[in-house]
Design a protein around this motif. Structure first.
Motif: not given
Length: 500
Positions: A372-399
């Protein structure tokens, strides 16, 4: 071909419990779908995740099935029946025989792991073509047979579809195939009847725990690809294993065939040294059993160093020279939906990536952070009917890695989109306690989320749209609608420019 021909070819590969009737009856079709039964079919009754094929034996017989393979006791009257211990496994083995054992006549490269499978198979294809092989591709993005591209229904298709694809590749004059091998496929024996020449292990991180009960069960499914090497008729097989992954040593220990480890640390047989990363690509020196040579790739990010090393191992095993590998690598510009840049005249970088696990998202963000040379803007989500355990972990990683986070819908499927986002938000809010300067937005509509990110982007920013990559659809409920992150981003950029 008769039922007896098919069963005889499978003896020793599957346990036969019972045989009834005259097995010399000719067979014209093999299917596990009762709706596809026509007169002269061999119907294989498989107990699936939702439907048990044994319940449709009577229908198959009514529609003209000439024989039945089953696992549970069933009444077929005078129609030949072969009862086996595992009809799911039998489906692949019998399917292979029905299609002429195509994997025995192809150089089979199987790539498994949580992340990196698609890019590694694309690289394997390119590197093998660099030494004159005619290579098919089976994976998440598509199935390729020469110039024909077939949209992929699964990362690894069902057993009969897979055997049919391999047979079509042979008929088209191909002599090799690079294929992604998913944990689902291994657990469900979709690859039964396939014999691989080279197997690649990329890594193992959390995913698919909606299907596998534990990480250990998930790993054991992956491991099957390697423990089967050396058990069949092929010789000269090899495993190519990422030794920088914590599970790499276990994979290596489980192999009965020669192994080449690869990585960036320690003393693997294939090692990347003097690594240099930029937005224009990746450069390093590859130290290999065949010699040391420079690698100059247009692929971006440290994670792609690993993907390149795995593919280099496959090519060297196939007989490529260092110079052939070096040249072939330069021909790979990008892999669909894998750190794929979207350019529409903007003065900021837009990247679309398939990252849909915590590890993949962290790898994507780490690559962006390095470049990067400036800011990182991340747009993401998590799929439904799939592994729910990874959802908060992905939220932490993004931030943890971003300057701006926009949480949005992925493929909600039959779940409430907002309920999914609230589960991701648990991790987002935890990480925001430590990184209070990160700007955060929740915009459930994915199109609006991407448009918002484009409006927020300034010169030099890097905007990441993660989760869907190459996919050109969104699944809402049980409906699939057209939606391509790349198209939506371009439209938003053009609209911004037109309004300026």
């Amino acid at each position: 071909m008769t039922v007896e021909d098919l069963v005889s070819a499978a003896r020793g590969q599957m346990e036969i419990l019972e045989q009834r009737g005259d097995l010399r009856v000719p067979i014209g079709v093999v299917t596990d779908d009762s709706r596809a039964v026509v007169p002269g079919s061999l119907f294989v009754a498989v107990k699936g995740e939702r439907v048990d094929g044994h319940e449709f034996v009577a229908k198959a017989l009514h529609d003209g099935a000439a024989g039945v393979i089953a696992q549970s006791p069933v009444d077929t009257g005078i129609i030949p029946l072969v009862r086996v211990a595992d009809s799911r496994k039998a489906l692949g083995i019998i399917g292979s025989r029905f299609y002429g054992d195509p994997s025995s006549r192809l150089t089979m490269v199987g790539v498994t792991g949580t992340n990196g499978k698609t890019t590694t198979t694309y690289l394997c294809k390119a590197l093998l073509e660099g030494i004159g092989r005619q290579v098919g591709l089976i994976g998440t993005v598509a199935y390729q047979i020469g110039e024909e591209v077939i949209p992929a229904s699964h990362t690894t298709p069902g057993a009969l579809t897979l055997q049919g694809l391999l047979a079509r590749m042979l008929k088209a004059g191909l002599n090799a195939v690079a294929m992604e091998v998913s944990s689902h496929a291994l657990a469900l024996d979709r690859t039964a009847g396939c014999e691989y020449d080279v197997a690649v292990f990329t890594n193992l991180t959390q995913d698919h725990l909606d299907f596998h009960s534990t990480m250990e069960e998930y790993f054991q499914s992956k491991l099957k690809l390697f423990t089967e090497l050396g058990r069949g008729r092929k010789s000269g097989q090899r495993a190519v294993v990422n030794m920088d992954d914590p599970r790499g040593s276990q994979v290596r220990a489980a192999c009965r065939v020669p192994v080449w480890g690869y990585g960036m640390t320690g003393t693997p047989e294939i090692k990347a040294e003097q690594v240099k990363l930029s937005l224009n690509g990746t450069n390093f020196m590859a130290a290999t059993p065949a010699g040391t040579f420079p690698v100059d790739s247009r692929l971006v990010g440290e994670h792609n160093v690993y993907n390149l090393l795995g593919a280099i191992g496959v090519a060297l095993h196939a007989g490529a020279t260092c110079e052939q590998v070096r040249e072939a690598v330069t021909q790979v510009n990008n892999v669909p939906g894998r750190f794929e840049r979207v350019s529409a005249g903007q003065d900021f970088t837009v990247v679309v990536d398939y990252a849909h696990t915590e590890d993949a998202l962290r790898r994507l963000l780490a690559a962006a952070h390095e470049l990067k040379t400036h800011r990182i803007i991340t747009v993401f989500g998590c799929g439904g009917d799939r592994d729910r355990g990874k959802r908060p972990k992905m939220g932490r990683a993004a931030v943890e890695y971003s300057d701006v986070v926009i949480l949005t819908s992925d493929n909600p499927r039959t779940e409430d989109p907002l309920a999914i986002l609230r589960e991701v938000e648990v991790g987002v809010h935890e990480a925001l306690q430590r990184r209070k300067d990160v700007e955060y937005h929740l915009i459930a509509d994915r199109r609006d989320a991407i448009a918002t990110a484009v409006r927020m982007a300034r010169s030099g920013d890097m905007m990441l749209i993660a989760g869907k990559g190459h996919e050109d659809y969104q699944i809402i409920g049980t409906t699939k609608i057209h939606f391509d992150d790349r198209e939506v981003a371009r439209e938003a950029i053009r609209h911004l420019r037109d309004c300026a």
